[in-house]
Design an enzyme around this catalytic site. Structure first.
Site, PDB file in Angstrom:
ATOM      1  N   GLU A  48       0.840  -1.193   0.000  1.00  0.00           N
ATOM      2  CA  GLU A  48       0.000   0.000   0.000  1.00  0.00           C
ATOM      3  C   GLU A  48       0.882   1.252   0.000  1.00  0.00           C
ATOM      4  O   GLU A  48       1.891   1.306   0.701  1.00  0.00           O
ATOM      5  CB  GLU A  48      -0.873  -0.040   1.264  1.00  0.00           C
ATOM      6  CG  GLU A  48      -1.810   1.132   1.464  1.00  0.00           C
ATOM      7  CD  GLU A  48      -2.607   0.999   2.757  1.00  0.00           C
ATOM      8  OE1 GLU A  48      -3.586   1.750   2.907  1.00  0.00           O
ATOM      9  OE2 GLU A  48      -2.249   0.143   3.599  1.00  0.00           O
ATOM     10  N   LYS A 120      -9.511   2.225  -2.480  1.00  0.00           N
ATOM     11  CA  LYS A 120      -9.766   1.598  -1.178  1.00  0.00           C
ATOM     12  C   LYS A 120     -11.157   1.969  -0.661  1.00  0.00           C
ATOM     13  O   LYS A 120     -11.498   3.145  -0.538  1.00  0.00           O
ATOM     14  CB  LYS A 120      -8.682   2.021  -0.190  1.00  0.00           C
ATOM     15  CG  LYS A 120      -8.709   1.289   1.144  1.00  0.00           C
ATOM     16  CD  LYS A 120      -7.501   1.702   1.968  1.00  0.00           C
ATOM     17  CE  LYS A 120      -7.421   0.992   3.304  1.00  0.00           C
ATOM     18  NZ  LYS A 120      -6.233   1.428   4.081  1.00  0.00           N
ATOM     19  N   CYS A 153      -5.444  -3.238   2.544  1.00  0.00           N
ATOM     20  CA  CYS A 153      -5.259  -3.151   3.994  1.00  0.00           C
ATOM     21  C   CYS A 153      -6.558  -3.265   4.797  1.00  0.00           C
ATOM     22  O   CYS A 153      -7.097  -4.345   4.952  1.00  0.00           O
ATOM     23  CB  CYS A 153      -4.499  -1.868   4.343  1.00  0.00           C
ATOM     24  SG  CYS A 153      -3.705  -1.923   5.977  1.00  0.00           S
TER      25      CYS A 153
END
Length: 579
Positions: A48, A120, A153
């Site tokens: 990330e 995300k 994540c």
């Protein structure tokens, strides 16, 4: 055109960028990607925010380092992808040129050039100061090595992210992360639940006081750990150099049991996943409860109710006595699936053993519950008219049935005799809201999601589970501050984590049937030291006493924060029937 090679090598690049040094980071990351390509890796996943570093206070701080997708950054990696005939996933901050909004994103490039991106969906607090919420859902990109989706994540804390990838047809989930434990701890279960290969790339150093623990990993669709980088426990052990791990992807395994289970989903029961009941929810329990619960596991005498109920009575009294010796009053007891009969194979015997909710088995448990002021969850073969159900019943301390649940997801054996239930259930009690699941339901993460939306404080799960669709937890045991006990199971843990509800599993044992016990308590957050999971012994009759403090309103992540940070708009594919 699809590549005919059945196996190929995937690589997770554990690269540690320097904050505010985008161009330097890109050049360094390219070197490591080329190194992996020269080792014949065909899919390479980077961490990330790999091009910039992670910690930015606001939009002004990150503004000099964002890039469009496609753009300068992807162009650099496209050249490498074309030269080596590879696919690369790049974690990076994106700017949308039309809106000038910034996103925490990942880009996929391949031999044919730029392929697609992911923004995300579920963000951690730090990113909220500069990044807009992802607005693309979870797209899946068809490549010659398979169908690739991306999560980033914090997404893994929400079962929906990986589930969307699977429902949308993915074979591989690329997972850039900057994780201190939570994100990577969820990945084994996400692989099992969805039949996905998962390639996870983390960092292994510290930035602005935030320590990332390494342990990049590659998981098979069965939840087998194919590769894992070293765990870095603290800043004192930081590894600043890049690490590459490799794992073999077998394309024949794209068609696997996890994928097949997707066809067994019950979207018509999952509509509540679309509800966003936050920040207000007047139906939730606001009071934390200190509860002592007991799990009892035993080998039933198949089909002999009298012997089994005698055994249960003896073991239950033993658990109450053990509680008294420790100065604790047991308030909740969870028993295995089909508690009084065991798993009968013959249809005629099943029919003869079936009872309605006014039958002798329910009355037996009502009497014990009232005499000992208990809540008891037990399993039984229920009949109503000419239909049979694999049911679980919750009786309360007044000697009453508080509620019953008919298993919604039936395994192949139970389909030969049982009718599936048509409702998922959470019941209000004087010790909090109790959700009830049965064994095979654990393979369907939507059930835990519904339990969270309906604000279950505790999930009780009678089970007869032999591990056929699960594995013991395989991540580095030192990642969790409070270590998981031997025999802890990945999917059972995932139920508790995904619902943020204490989950109590009672499993049968049996040498003939290979039901292995290992009943247990799965908790909200052992990773950062909040609470301690417990597991009973394998293949042995056992009692397990456990103390639970529900809600945990002051912890950094809990059910309330889970509910408030869900992104329900993108969950629609989960509640729509497959076409």
């Amino acid at each position: 055109m699809e590549d005919s090679t059945m196996t190929f090598k995937a690589a997770a690049v554990q690269f540690n960028p320097q904050l505010n040094e985008r161009d330097q980071n890109i050049e360094g990351l390219l070197e490591v990607v080329i190194e992996a390509a020269k080792q014949d890796a065909k899919l390479i996943v980077t961490p990330e925010m790999a091009t910039t570093g992670y910690y930015y206070a606001n939009r002004d701080a990150i503004a000099p380092f964002v890039d469009t997708i496609p753009g300068y950054t992807t162009k650099k990696f496209e050249e490498v992808a074309k030269k080596y005939d590879i696919y690369i996933v790049i974690g990076m901050p994106e700017v949308d040129p039309e809106t000038e909004l910034y996103y925490n994103a990942a880009a996929l490039v391949g031999p044919e050039g730029y392929i697609g991106k992911y923004r995300k969906t579920h963000q951690w607090e730090t990113e909220e100061h500069w990044a807009a919420w992802g607005d693309l859902g979870v797209p899946v990109y068809d490549t010659k090595i398979g169908k690739i989706a991306m999560n980033i994540c914090m997404d893994s804390a929400y079962f929906e992210s990986a589930r969307l990838a699977a429902v949308n047809g993915a074979d591989i989930l690329a997972f850039p992360t900057n994780s201190s434990a939570q994100a990577i701890a969820a990945l084994q279960a996400r692989a099992i639940q969805n039949g996905l290969y998962i390639v996870s790339a983390n960092r292994s150093n510290t930035e602005n006081g935030f320590h990332m623990i390494g342990a990049s990993a590659i998981w098979s669709p069965e939840g087998k750990k194919l590769a894992e980088a070293a765990f870095v426990p603290s800043p004192n052990e930081d590894i600043h150099e890049s690490t590459i791990i490799y794992g073999e992807i077998d394309r024949m395994q794209y068609n696997n049991q996890g994928k097949k289970r997707l066809k067994e989903r019950r979207p018509e029961l999952y509509k509540d996943l679309m509800l966003y009941i936050a920040p207000w929810d007047y139906s939730k329990n606001n009071d934390s409860h200190d509860i002592t619960a007991a799990v009892i596991q035993y080998e039933p005498v198949i089909g002999n109710k009298d012997e089994n109920l005698d055994k249960i009575s003896t073991l239950l009294q033993k658990s109450l006595q053990e509680g008294k010796q420790k100065g604790k009053a047991v308030q909740l007891v969870v028993l295995p699936e089909l508690s009084a009969t065991g798993p009968i194979k013959e249809l005629d015997t099943i029919k003869n053993a079936a009872e309605d909710l006014d039958g002798t088995t329910v009355k037996f448990f009502e009497k014990i519950a009232k005499e000992n002021h208990l809540h008891i969850v037990f399993g039984m073969i229920e009949k109503e008219g000419d239909k049979l159900y694999n049911s679980a019943v919750l009786v309360g301390p007044k000697g009453e049935v508080i509620g019953s649940y008919r298993q919604a997801h039936l395994n192949e054996t139970d389909k030969t005799w049982a009718t599936p239930g048509n409702a998922l259930k959470v019941f209000s009690t004087d010790i909090g809201k109790i959700g009830v699941m049965i064994g095979y339901d654990a393979a369907f993460p939507e059930v835990a999601g519904i339990m969270a939306v309906r604000r279950a404080d505790i999930i009780a799960m009678p089970a007869r589970w032999n591990g056929i669709f699960d594995r013991e937890i395989e991540m580095n045991p030192n990642i969790s501050a409070n270590k998981y006990p031997a025999g802890a199971m990945s999917l059972w843990d995932s139920v508790a984590m995904s619902a943020q509800a204490y989950t109590i599993v009672s499993n049968l044992i049996g040498t003939d049937s290979n039901y292995f016990g290992q009943s247990g308590l799965y908790t909200l957050d052992p990773l950062y030291g909040l609470d301690q999971p417990l597991a009973a012994r394998k293949n042995q009759e056992d009692l397990l006493l456990m103390d639970i403090k529900t809600l945990q309103n002051d912890w950094w992540f809990n059910q309330q924060r889970l509910i408030e940070s869900r992104r329900t708009y993108f969950y629609k594919p989960l509640i729509q029937s497959a076409k």
